[in-house]
Design a protein around this motif. Sequence first.
Motif, mmCIF file in Angstrom:
data_model
loop_
_atom_site.group_PDB
_atom_site.id
_atom_site.type_symbol
_atom_site.label_atom_id
_atom_site.label_comp_id
_atom_site.label_asym_id
_atom_site.label_seq_id
_atom_site.Cartn_x
_atom_site.Cartn_y
_atom_site.Cartn_z
ATOM 1 N N THR A 152 0.853 -1.183 0.000
ATOM 2 C CA THR A 152 0.000 0.000 0.000
ATOM 3 C C THR A 152 0.892 1.237 0.000
ATOM 4 N N GLN A 153 0.519 2.246 -0.780
ATOM 5 C CA GLN A 153 1.335 3.459 -0.895
ATOM 6 C C GLN A 153 0.503 4.708 -0.675
ATOM 7 N N LEU A 154 1.101 5.694 -0.008
ATOM 8 C CA LEU A 154 0.548 7.040 0.042
ATOM 9 C C LEU A 154 1.405 7.870 -0.892
ATOM 10 N N LYS A 155 0.777 8.451 -1.915
ATOM 11 C CA LYS A 155 1.506 9.217 -2.920
ATOM 12 C C LYS A 155 1.168 10.701 -2.810
ATOM 13 N N ARG A 156 2.179 11.515 -3.032
ATOM 14 C CA ARG A 156 2.088 12.974 -2.939
ATOM 15 C C ARG A 156 2.126 13.554 -4.346
ATOM 16 N N GLY A 157 1.149 14.431 -4.667
ATOM 17 C CA GLY A 157 1.130 15.102 -5.958
ATOM 18 C C GLY A 157 2.148 16.224 -6.004
ATOM 19 N N ASP A 158 2.636 16.522 -7.211
ATOM 20 C CA ASP A 158 3.655 17.566 -7.355
ATOM 21 C C ASP A 158 3.062 18.952 -7.592
ATOM 22 N N GLY A 159 1.725 19.047 -7.712
ATOM 23 C CA GLY A 159 1.076 20.345 -7.862
ATOM 24 C C GLY A 159 1.124 20.933 -9.258
ATOM 25 N N GLN A 160 1.682 20.208 -10.212
ATOM 26 C CA GLN A 160 1.756 20.701 -11.585
ATOM 27 C C GLN A 160 0.422 20.486 -12.303
ATOM 28 N N GLU A 161 0.264 21.132 -13.458
ATOM 29 C CA GLU A 161 -0.986 21.023 -14.216
ATOM 30 C C GLU A 161 -1.285 19.574 -14.575
ATOM 31 N N THR A 162 -0.293 18.852 -15.112
ATOM 32 C CA THR A 162 -0.410 17.416 -15.320
ATOM 33 C C THR A 162 0.289 16.778 -14.130
ATOM 34 N N GLU A 163 -0.497 16.481 -13.112
ATOM 35 C CA GLU A 163 0.069 16.106 -11.826
ATOM 36 C C GLU A 163 0.693 14.712 -11.846
ATOM 37 N N VAL A 164 1.884 14.637 -11.281
ATOM 38 C CA VAL A 164 2.605 13.376 -11.121
ATOM 39 C C VAL A 164 2.636 13.060 -9.630
ATOM 40 N N PHE A 165 2.322 11.818 -9.280
ATOM 41 C CA PHE A 165 2.286 11.391 -7.895
ATOM 42 C C PHE A 165 3.472 10.485 -7.597
ATOM 43 N N THR A 166 4.131 10.759 -6.465
ATOM 44 C CA THR A 166 5.301 9.988 -6.042
ATOM 45 C C THR A 166 5.038 9.437 -4.648
ATOM 46 N N ALA A 167 5.368 8.164 -4.462
ATOM 47 C CA ALA A 167 5.143 7.532 -3.162
ATOM 48 C C ALA A 167 5.989 8.203 -2.093
ATOM 49 N N ILE A 168 5.390 8.405 -0.926
ATOM 50 C CA ILE A 168 6.138 8.885 0.240
ATOM 51 C C ILE A 168 6.991 7.708 0.689
ATOM 52 N N ALA A 169 8.307 7.882 0.617
ATOM 53 C CA ALA A 169 9.258 6.786 0.805
ATOM 54 C C ALA A 169 9.196 6.178 2.197
ATOM 55 N N ASP A 170 9.391 4.866 2.231
ATOM 56 C CA ASP A 170 9.542 4.095 3.466
ATOM 57 C C ASP A 170 8.380 4.211 4.437
ATOM 58 N N ALA A 171 7.164 4.185 3.920
ATOM 59 C CA ALA A 171 5.996 4.154 4.797
ATOM 60 C C ALA A 171 5.929 2.785 5.476
ATOM 61 N N THR A 172 5.715 2.789 6.786
ATOM 62 C CA THR A 172 5.621 1.531 7.530
ATOM 63 C C THR A 172 4.201 1.237 8.001
ATOM 64 N N GLY A 173 3.357 2.244 8.000
ATOM 65 C CA GLY A 173 1.961 2.064 8.393
ATOM 66 C C GLY A 173 1.135 3.245 7.912
ATOM 67 N N ILE A 174 -0.026 2.944 7.365
ATOM 68 C CA ILE A 174 -0.910 3.985 6.831
ATOM 69 C C ILE A 174 -2.311 3.715 7.354
ATOM 70 N N SER A 175 -2.994 4.752 7.838
ATOM 71 C CA SER A 175 -4.383 4.580 8.250
ATOM 72 C C SER A 175 -5.209 5.769 7.788
ATOM 73 N N GLY A 176 -6.475 5.521 7.537
ATOM 74 C CA GLY A 176 -7.394 6.565 7.108
ATOM 75 C C GLY A 176 -7.635 6.476 5.621
ATOM 76 N N PRO A 177 -8.394 7.362 5.055
ATOM 77 C CA PRO A 177 -9.059 8.461 5.734
ATOM 78 C C PRO A 177 -10.176 7.966 6.649
#
Length: 139
Positions: free
Chosen positions: A9-34
């Motif tokens: 499972t990955q949480l990805k962060r958008g780069d805010g550009q018009e054609t948005e590219v999403f990059t995984a937040i590195a080394d996530a060990t646990g994700i919960s939500g929304p």
Amino acid sequence: MSGLNAFGTQLKRGDGQETEVFTAIADATGISGPGLSRETVDVTSHGSPDAWMEFKGGLKDGGEVSVDINYQPAVHDLLVADFDDDEPRNYQLVFPDDPTTPTTWSFGAILTGFEPDAPYDDKLSASLTFKVTGKPTLS
């Protein structure tokens, strides 16, 4: 039906550009939500059947997303900059259910918490908290 392994499972962060590219937040060990929630509106009246309270659905809240990471300052410091930004950024929560078309929740969020932890006898880590703004989109 058996459960699904959450590994990958990955949480990805958008780069805010018009054609948005999403990059995984590195080394996530646990994700919960929304953590979705909904208010209720009390519509009880003197005429409510059998004196039972009545409710209707009210405003919805996208809640928060929390992620724990193996903190690498050089890699994750851009997240500290996100904390200073008042405007929401786009994120995606990508589940490992299908390798070709994974289930994805897309949402805008504001980084509201960044807490590094540096114990003398364990790894450097950090806990991040994101407040979801608007409606998360499930695809």
